[in-house]
Motif scaffolding. Structure first.
Motif, PDB file in Angstrom:
ATOM      1  N   VAL A  18      -0.524  -7.613 -11.789  1.00  0.00           N
ATOM      2  CA  VAL A  18      -0.969  -6.229 -11.854  1.00  0.00           C
ATOM      3  C   VAL A  18      -0.726  -5.577 -10.505  1.00  0.00           C
ATOM      4  CG1 VAL A  18      -2.944  -4.700 -12.150  1.00  0.00           C
ATOM      5  CG2 VAL A  18      -2.681  -6.703 -13.628  1.00  0.00           C
ATOM      6  N   LYS A  19      -0.033  -4.454 -10.500  1.00  0.00           N
ATOM      7  CA  LYS A  19       0.306  -3.805  -9.232  1.00  0.00           C
ATOM      8  C   LYS A  19      -0.906  -3.114  -8.632  1.00  0.00           C
ATOM      9  CE  LYS A  19       1.940   0.484 -11.433  1.00  0.00           C
ATOM     10  NZ  LYS A  19       3.099   1.342 -11.694  1.00  0.00           N
ATOM     11  N   ALA A  20      -0.940  -3.109  -7.293  1.00  0.00           N
ATOM     12  CA  ALA A  20      -2.001  -2.395  -6.591  1.00  0.00           C
ATOM     13  C   ALA A  20      -1.887  -0.911  -6.900  1.00  0.00           C
ATOM     14  CB  ALA A  20      -1.878  -2.655  -5.094  1.00  0.00           C
ATOM     15  N   LYS A  21      -3.031  -0.267  -7.066  1.00  0.00           N
ATOM     16  CA  LYS A  21      -3.040   1.133  -7.491  1.00  0.00           C
ATOM     17  C   LYS A  21      -3.447   2.040  -6.340  1.00  0.00           C
ATOM     18  CE  LYS A  21      -2.857   2.194 -11.460  1.00  0.00           C
ATOM     19  NZ  LYS A  21      -1.723   2.616 -12.314  1.00  0.00           N
ATOM     20  N   PHE A  22      -2.823   3.211  -6.296  1.00  0.00           N
ATOM     21  CA  PHE A  22      -3.218   4.246  -5.355  1.00  0.00           C
ATOM     22  C   PHE A  22      -4.416   5.004  -5.917  1.00  0.00           C
ATOM     23  CE2 PHE A  22       1.553   4.152  -4.819  1.00  0.00           C
ATOM     24  CZ  PHE A  22       1.530   3.440  -3.626  1.00  0.00           C
ATOM     25  N   ALA A  23      -5.276   5.477  -5.044  1.00  0.00           N
ATOM     26  CA  ALA A  23      -6.446   6.241  -5.466  1.00  0.00           C
ATOM     27  C   ALA A  23      -6.050   7.690  -5.711  1.00  0.00           C
ATOM     28  CB  ALA A  23      -7.532   6.171  -4.393  1.00  0.00           C
ATOM     29  N   ARG A  24      -6.373   8.208  -6.862  1.00  0.00           N
ATOM     30  CA  ARG A  24      -6.074   9.606  -7.175  1.00  0.00           C
ATOM     31  C   ARG A  24      -7.230  10.541  -6.833  1.00  0.00           C
ATOM     32  NH1 ARG A  24      -1.744  11.100 -10.491  1.00  0.00           N
ATOM     33  NH2 ARG A  24      -3.001  12.893 -11.136  1.00  0.00           N
ATOM     34  N   SER A  25      -8.402   9.985  -6.584  1.00  0.00           N
ATOM     35  CA  SER A  25      -9.565  10.822  -6.271  1.00  0.00           C
ATOM     36  C   SER A  25     -10.449  10.095  -5.268  1.00  0.00           C
ATOM     37  CB  SER A  25     -10.346  11.152  -7.545  1.00  0.00           C
ATOM     38  OG  SER A  25     -10.831   9.964  -8.137  1.00  0.00           O
ATOM     39  N   GLY A  26     -11.422  10.825  -4.733  1.00  0.00           N
ATOM     40  CA  GLY A  26     -12.338  10.243  -3.771  1.00  0.00           C
ATOM     41  C   GLY A  26     -11.752  10.219  -2.365  1.00  0.00           C
ATOM     42  N   ARG A  27     -12.586   9.873  -1.403  1.00  0.00           N
ATOM     43  CA  ARG A  27     -12.149   9.778  -0.017  1.00  0.00           C
ATOM     44  C   ARG A  27     -11.357   8.490   0.182  1.00  0.00           C
ATOM     45  NH1 ARG A  27     -13.223  11.718   5.125  1.00  0.00           N
ATOM     46  NH2 ARG A  27     -13.099  10.158   6.790  1.00  0.00           N
ATOM     47  N   VAL A  28     -10.252   8.572   0.911  1.00  0.00           N
ATOM     48  CA  VAL A  28      -9.414   7.415   1.196  1.00  0.00           C
ATOM     49  C   VAL A  28      -9.212   7.278   2.700  1.00  0.00           C
ATOM     50  CG1 VAL A  28      -8.203   7.462  -1.012  1.00  0.00           C
ATOM     51  CG2 VAL A  28      -7.297   8.790   0.917  1.00  0.00           C
ATOM     52  N   ASP A  29      -8.733   6.118   3.102  1.00  0.00           N
ATOM     53  CA  ASP A  29      -8.409   5.917   4.510  1.00  0.00           C
ATOM     54  C   ASP A  29      -7.201   6.769   4.904  1.00  0.00           C
ATOM     55  OD1 ASP A  29     -10.413   3.922   5.025  1.00  0.00           O
ATOM     56  OD2 ASP A  29      -9.178   2.494   3.909  1.00  0.00           O
ATOM     57  N   ILE A  30      -6.139   6.692   4.086  1.00  0.00           N
ATOM     58  CA  ILE A  30      -4.906   7.408   4.406  1.00  0.00           C
ATOM     59  C   ILE A  30      -4.378   8.105   3.151  1.00  0.00           C
ATOM     60  CG2 ILE A  30      -2.492   7.202   5.142  1.00  0.00           C
ATOM     61  CD1 ILE A  30      -3.272   4.814   6.826  1.00  0.00           C
ATOM     62  N   ALA A  31      -4.089   9.382   3.284  1.00  0.00           N
ATOM     63  CA  ALA A  31      -3.362  10.121   2.248  1.00  0.00           C
ATOM     64  C   ALA A  31      -1.927  10.268   2.732  1.00  0.00           C
ATOM     65  CB  ALA A  31      -3.992  11.483   2.011  1.00  0.00           C
ATOM     66  N   VAL A  32      -1.006   9.673   1.998  1.00  0.00           N
ATOM     67  CA  VAL A  32       0.413   9.707   2.356  1.00  0.00           C
ATOM     68  C   VAL A  32       1.050  10.945   1.737  1.00  0.00           C
ATOM     69  CG1 VAL A  32       2.625   8.494   2.241  1.00  0.00           C
ATOM     70  CG2 VAL A  32       0.496   7.192   2.484  1.00  0.00           C
ATOM     71  N   LEU A  33       1.734  11.734   2.552  1.00  0.00           N
ATOM     72  CA  LEU A  33       2.378  12.965   2.100  1.00  0.00           C
ATOM     73  C   LEU A  33       3.893  12.799   2.205  1.00  0.00           C
ATOM     74  CD1 LEU A  33       0.135  15.496   4.091  1.00  0.00           C
ATOM     75  CD2 LEU A  33      -0.357  14.382   1.897  1.00  0.00           C
ATOM     76  N   VAL A  34       4.574  12.930   1.084  1.00  0.00           N
ATOM     77  CA  VAL A  34       6.020  12.739   1.033  1.00  0.00           C
ATOM     78  C   VAL A  34       6.660  13.990   0.447  1.00  0.00           C
ATOM     79  CG1 VAL A  34       7.909  11.288   0.166  1.00  0.00           C
ATOM     80  CG2 VAL A  34       5.672  10.263   0.667  1.00  0.00           C
ATOM     81  N   VAL A  35       7.764  14.434   1.033  1.00  0.00           N
ATOM     82  CA  VAL A  35       8.518  15.573   0.512  1.00  0.00           C
ATOM     83  C   VAL A  35       9.859  15.048   0.008  1.00  0.00           C
ATOM     84  CG1 VAL A  35       9.509  17.831   1.004  1.00  0.00           C
ATOM     85  CG2 VAL A  35       7.414  17.119   2.163  1.00  0.00           C
ATOM     86  N   THR A  36      10.154  15.302  -1.258  1.00  0.00           N
ATOM     87  CA  THR A  36      11.397  14.816  -1.838  1.00  0.00           C
ATOM     88  C   THR A  36      12.336  15.959  -2.191  1.00  0.00           C
ATOM     89  OG1 THR A  36      10.330  14.745  -4.035  1.00  0.00           O
ATOM     90  CG2 THR A  36      10.434  12.683  -2.773  1.00  0.00           C
ATOM     91  N   TYR A  37      13.611  15.660  -2.079  1.00  0.00           N
ATOM     92  CA  TYR A  37      14.661  16.559  -2.562  1.00  0.00           C
ATOM     93  C   TYR A  37      15.870  15.686  -2.877  1.00  0.00           C
ATOM     94  CZ  TYR A  37      18.192  20.211  -2.861  1.00  0.00           C
ATOM     95  OH  TYR A  37      19.218  21.038  -3.296  1.00  0.00           O
ATOM     96  N   ASN A  38      16.057  15.392  -4.158  1.00  0.00           N
ATOM     97  CA  ASN A  38      17.143  14.521  -4.615  1.00  0.00           C
ATOM     98  C   ASN A  38      17.070  13.151  -3.946  1.00  0.00           C
ATOM     99  OD1 ASN A  38      18.041  16.637  -6.196  1.00  0.00           O
ATOM    100  ND2 ASN A  38      19.607  17.308  -4.745  1.00  0.00           N
ATOM    101  N   ASN A  39      15.920  12.498  -4.110  1.00  0.00           N
ATOM    102  CA  ASN A  39      15.683  11.188  -3.498  1.00  0.00           C
ATOM    103  C   ASN A  39      15.403  10.111  -4.541  1.00  0.00           C
ATOM    104  OD1 ASN A  39      14.238  13.223  -1.175  1.00  0.00           O
ATOM    105  ND2 ASN A  39      15.667  11.660  -0.443  1.00  0.00           N
ATOM    106  N   ALA A  40      16.057  10.185  -5.677  1.00  0.00           N
ATOM    107  CA  ALA A  40      15.791   9.231  -6.751  1.00  0.00           C
ATOM    108  C   ALA A  40      15.985   7.788  -6.302  1.00  0.00           C
ATOM    109  CB  ALA A  40      16.678   9.540  -7.955  1.00  0.00           C
TER     110      ALA A  40
END
Length: 328
Positions: A18-40
């Motif tokens: 079972v893969k580790a899951k990212f938290a979609r809600s609540g307070r987290v240690d780190i929120a990772v912000l990624v900007v994509t443009y044709n990065n499949a």
């Protein structure tokens, strides 16, 4: 008593697959912000490396997609624990960061990442630990090229003399003093933690309270120099930016594309940065140096475009980015 181990059932313990899951809600240690443009091609390696960080850390991943025309959005949709924000157009890197941060929720720190990165195990924990040191507001990692070579990602604050040194020598004469190059070439500078002026914006962790006080990333830059501007504002706030070599990431480079127009945009944004932070005298000094730099490399199409953009407002308006009035 039988020594045979009991058969495992899914109800007895969690499956190892079972893969580790990212938290979609609540307070987290780190929120990772990624900007994509044709990065499949970049999404899955990055996401897999971020999942390996989960354990001691809680992580949320927010991706702002700048209207990709390849399969980026479809690849992202396969990860139901990632928050995806459609920006509605190719708004640029700074604007994408701002859109992602608006929905990132509560976190101890925000980690801005290029999509063409792969984080080594423990990288996020090392950056967060460094950020907890007194006076530290932002942290940058050690970046490696795909072959394992160190990327010269650290930078000195822009200055006309440094620009002149880079115009004349480029990546040659790497032993030259720091006042003759914006890039930090000294090998020892990549071996120990220390404060830096700024670093390439491919990866930078910012304390959440600092991000709130510094404000949004400057969307006038579209791409390039936005990290120079942001790091200057971090330093002006009284916080320091630290390089943490125990956090390593591999950077494919080229995730933003390798188009000649981007070379021209980089040169133009250096002028824009000088105008915003130093005024007309700095522009008058810097502009002929950048013209010289591109003239010496006129055999490269990107620098031919840069020459035109540096001297002609009509050519500047053709570069990637939003249309603006005046000298920009």
């Amino acid at each position: 008593m039988s020594t045979t181990a009991p058969s495992s059932r899914s109800s007895d313990r969690p499956s190892s697959v079972v893969k580790a899951k990212f938290a979609r809600s609540g307070r987290v240690d780190i929120a990772v912000l990624v900007v994509t443009y044709n990065n499949a091609v970049d999404v899955d390696p990055l996401v897999a490396s971020l999942r390996r960080q989960i354990g001691e850390l809680t992580v949320r991943v927010v991706v702002a997609d700048n209207n990709s025309t390849d399969a980026t959005v479809e690849v992202l949709a396969q990860h139901d624990d990632i928050i995806v924000v459609a920006t509605g157009g190719n708004l640029g890197y700074a604007a994408g960061i701002n859109r992602a941060m608006k929905v990132a929720g509560e976190a101890e720190a925000f980690l801005v990442l290029n999509p063409d990165l792969v984080a080594a195990d423990g990288a996020l924990a090392a950056m967060l630990a460094r950020s907890r040191s007194h006076g530290v507001g932002a942290v940058v990692p050690l970046l490696l090229d795909p072959g394992g070579t160190r990327n010269h990602s650290l930078r000195h604050e822009p200055h006309p003399l440094r620009s002149l040194g880079d115009a004349l020598f480029g990546a040659r004469l790497r032993w030259r003093p720091g006042w003759l190059s914006e890039l930090v070439f000294a090998p020892t500078a990549y071996e120990y933690p220390h404060p830096v002026d700024w670093a390439t914006g491919a990866a930078i962790l910012i304390r959440a309270e600092l991000a709130r006080s510094v404000g949004s990333w400057d969307e006038r830059f579209f791409l390039y120099s936005e990290e120079t501007d942001y790091c200057r504002r971090v330093r002006n706030s009284g916080a320091t930016i630290w390089f943490e070599p125990n956090a390593t990431m591999t950077h494919r480079r080229g995730g933003s594309g390798l188009f000649p127009a981007l070379t021209a945009l980089m040169q133009v944004n250096r002028v824009r940065y000088a105008r915003i932070h130093h005024g007309s005298w700095a522009v008058a000094t810097l502009l002929p140096i950048l013209i010289l730099q591109s003239a010496l490399r006129v055999g490269q199409r990107g620098h031919r475009l840069a020459l035109l953009a540096l001297v002609s407002s009509s050519h500047r308006q053709r570069l990637p980015g939003r249309r603006t009035r005046g000298h920009d």
